[in-house]
Design a protein around this motif. Sequence first.
Motif, PDB file in Angstrom:
ATOM      1  N   MET A   1       0.824  -1.188   0.000  1.00 20.08           N
ATOM      2  CA  MET A   1       0.000   0.000   0.000  1.00 20.08           C
ATOM      3  C   MET A   1       0.871   1.256   0.000  1.00 20.08           C
ATOM      4  SD  MET A   1      -2.961   0.924   2.667  1.00 20.08           S
ATOM      5  CE  MET A   1      -4.117   2.167   2.251  1.00 20.08           C
ATOM      6  N   TYR A   2       1.798   1.339   0.932  1.00 20.58           N
ATOM      7  CA  TYR A   2       2.711   2.485   0.988  1.00 20.58           C
ATOM      8  C   TYR A   2       4.098   2.030   0.550  1.00 20.58           C
ATOM      9  CZ  TYR A   2      -1.003   4.521   3.812  1.00 20.58           C
ATOM     10  OH  TYR A   2      -2.209   4.982   4.258  1.00 20.58           O
ATOM     11  N   ARG A   3       4.826   2.900  -0.123  1.00 19.98           N
ATOM     12  CA  ARG A   3       6.168   2.556  -0.595  1.00 19.98           C
ATOM     13  C   ARG A   3       7.180   2.452   0.526  1.00 19.98           C
ATOM     14  NH1 ARG A   3       6.761   7.246  -4.797  1.00 19.98           N
ATOM     15  NH2 ARG A   3       5.867   8.154  -2.959  1.00 19.98           N
TER      16      ARG A   3
ATOM     17  N   GLU B   1      -4.532   0.490  12.561  1.00 20.60           N
ATOM     18  CA  GLU B   1      -3.900   0.049  11.318  1.00 20.60           C
ATOM     19  C   GLU B   1      -2.490  -0.422  11.631  1.00 20.60           C
ATOM     20  OE1 GLU B   1      -3.863   2.667   7.894  1.00 20.60           O
ATOM     21  OE2 GLU B   1      -5.684   3.666   8.584  1.00 20.60           O
TER      22      GLU B   1
ATOM     23  N   HIS C   1       1.246  -1.415   9.466  1.00 18.69           N
ATOM     24  CA  HIS C   1       1.973  -1.443   8.196  1.00 18.69           C
ATOM     25  C   HIS C   1       3.395  -1.903   8.474  1.00 18.69           C
ATOM     26  CE1 HIS C   1      -1.345   0.695   6.337  1.00 18.69           C
ATOM     27  NE2 HIS C   1      -1.346   1.474   7.405  1.00 18.69           N
TER      28      HIS C   1
ATOM     29  N   GLU D   1       6.255   7.677   3.806  1.00 16.19           N
ATOM     30  CA  GLU D   1       4.981   7.888   3.106  1.00 16.19           C
ATOM     31  C   GLU D   1       3.808   7.453   3.977  1.00 16.19           C
ATOM     32  OE1 GLU D   1       2.559   6.465  -0.893  1.00 16.19           O
ATOM     33  OE2 GLU D   1       4.618   5.792  -0.606  1.00 16.19           O
ATOM     34  N   ALA D   2       3.937   6.315   4.633  1.00 11.31           N
ATOM     35  CA  ALA D   2       2.867   5.818   5.493  1.00 11.31           C
ATOM     36  C   ALA D   2       2.618   6.754   6.673  1.00 11.31           C
ATOM     37  CB  ALA D   2       3.214   4.424   5.995  1.00 11.31           C
TER      38      ALA D   2
END
Length: 98
Positions: free
Chosen positions: A1-3, A46, A48, A7-8
Motif C-alpha cells: 500500500m505504501y512505498r 492500522e 503497516h 509515506e505511510a
Amino acid sequence: MYRDLAEATEALKEKGFDHTFELGKNCITCKTLDTEYGADKLTIKETHEFDQGTDPASEATLYAIEADSGIKGTLIISYGKYVDPDKAKLIDKLLSSI
C-alpha cells in the motif's frame, strides 16, 4: 500500500494520527502531551510492516493507534536482535488488543 515508512507516516497524519507514541519501560508515552498510557488503554487501528532489505535490523512496523481518550498517533517499532526484553513484553500486550 505504501512505498516506505515516511509515506505511510505522512498519510496517517492526514487521517488524524498526528501524535507520536514511544515505547517506555512499562508504558507507551506521548511526549508532546506528556502522557503515559498502559497498553490496555490503546487500540491499534492500522498496521503497516516495512522491510528495507536483507538486514533484519532494518525491519519496522508502523502502528496507527487510538487511545481510549480519543488521542490518535503512530508508534514505530523496529525489530532486530537488540530489542529490549521489557519493551518486547509491552509490545506483546499492545498486540493482544488487535
